[in-house]
Design a protein around this motif. Structure first.
Motif, PDB file in Angstrom:
ATOM      1  N   GLU A   1       0.807  -1.222   0.000  1.00  0.00           N
ATOM      2  CA  GLU A   1       0.000   0.000   0.000  1.00  0.00           C
ATOM      3  C   GLU A   1       0.842   1.275   0.000  1.00  0.00           C
ATOM      4  OE1 GLU A   1      -4.201  -0.675   2.088  1.00  0.00           O
ATOM      5  OE2 GLU A   1      -2.521  -0.699   3.495  1.00  0.00           O
TER       6      GLU A   1
ATOM      7  N   LYS B   1      -5.926  -0.472  -0.425  1.00  0.00           N
ATOM      8  CA  LYS B   1      -6.569  -1.694  -0.894  1.00  0.00           C
ATOM      9  C   LYS B   1      -8.051  -1.640  -0.535  1.00  0.00           C
ATOM     10  CE  LYS B   1      -2.668  -4.803  -0.161  1.00  0.00           C
ATOM     11  NZ  LYS B   1      -2.246  -6.024   0.516  1.00  0.00           N
ATOM     12  N   LYS B   2      -8.813  -2.643  -0.987  1.00  0.00           N
ATOM     13  CA  LYS B   2     -10.215  -2.726  -0.605  1.00  0.00           C
ATOM     14  C   LYS B   2     -10.338  -2.980   0.891  1.00  0.00           C
ATOM     15  CE  LYS B   2     -11.869  -4.074  -5.091  1.00  0.00           C
ATOM     16  NZ  LYS B   2     -12.563  -5.027  -5.925  1.00  0.00           N
ATOM     17  N   GLU B   3      -9.425  -3.790   1.421  1.00  0.00           N
ATOM     18  CA  GLU B   3      -9.339  -4.008   2.857  1.00  0.00           C
ATOM     19  C   GLU B   3      -7.973  -3.482   3.299  1.00  0.00           C
ATOM     20  OE1 GLU B   3     -10.119  -8.061   3.937  1.00  0.00           O
ATOM     21  OE2 GLU B   3     -11.765  -8.182   2.517  1.00  0.00           O
ATOM     22  N   PRO B   4      -7.881  -2.178   3.611  1.00  0.00           N
ATOM     23  CA  PRO B   4      -6.581  -1.559   3.852  1.00  0.00           C
ATOM     24  C   PRO B   4      -5.892  -2.069   5.108  1.00  0.00           C
ATOM     25  CG  PRO B   4      -8.336  -0.009   4.324  1.00  0.00           C
ATOM     26  CD  PRO B   4      -8.983  -1.230   3.728  1.00  0.00           C
ATOM     27  N   LYS B   5      -4.565  -2.191   5.011  1.00  0.00           N
ATOM     28  CA  LYS B   5      -3.731  -2.518   6.169  1.00  0.00           C
ATOM     29  C   LYS B   5      -3.434  -1.239   6.960  1.00  0.00           C
ATOM     30  CE  LYS B   5      -1.148  -6.219   3.914  1.00  0.00           C
ATOM     31  NZ  LYS B   5       0.180  -6.635   3.432  1.00  0.00           N
TER      32      LYS B   5
ATOM     33  N   ILE C   1      -4.555   2.202   8.286  1.00  0.00           N
ATOM     34  CA  ILE C   1      -5.770   2.956   8.618  1.00  0.00           C
ATOM     35  C   ILE C   1      -5.386   4.424   8.748  1.00  0.00           C
ATOM     36  CG2 ILE C   1      -7.692   3.207  10.232  1.00  0.00           C
ATOM     37  CD1 ILE C   1      -7.576   0.477   8.786  1.00  0.00           C
TER      38      ILE C   1
END
Length: 95
Positions: free
Chosen positions: A43, A86-90, A92
């Motif tokens: 990311e 990402k769609k499910e980000p690492k 925040i």
């Protein structure tokens, strides 16, 4: 992206080593592919432009970010920081 979010990403990138290096040939397909793969995995990446390039070539960071659909967070010297969530980000981001 807000200033607070950019500051947060810059602080994360401060201790990171560059994972993509751009040589004298500029943005070749191999460089773009490796940057895309690194962004998918991490990311947030740091990109280094080798010193044999002229200082005017620093616009290459924005070109790379546009090609990858990423956000250019920072350019200092010959280093640039790119971010793509990402769609499910690492990572925040603060609000």
């Amino acid at each position: 992206m807000t200033g607070k979010q950019k500051r947060y990403l810059r602080s994360l990138a401060a201790t990171m080593p560059p994972v993509v290096q751009i040589g004298k040939n500029g943005l070749e397909n191999s460089v773009i592919d490796s940057a895309r793969a690194a962004l998918m995995a991490r990311e947030l990446i740091k990109v280094k432009l080798h010193n044999n390039n002229s200082p005017e070539d620093k616009t290459i960071f924005q070109e790379l970010a546009d090609m990858l659909g990423a956000e250019l967070v920072q350019v200092i010297g010959f280093n640039g920081v790119l971010y793509k969530a990402k769609k499910e980000p690492k990572i925040i981001l603060p609000k």
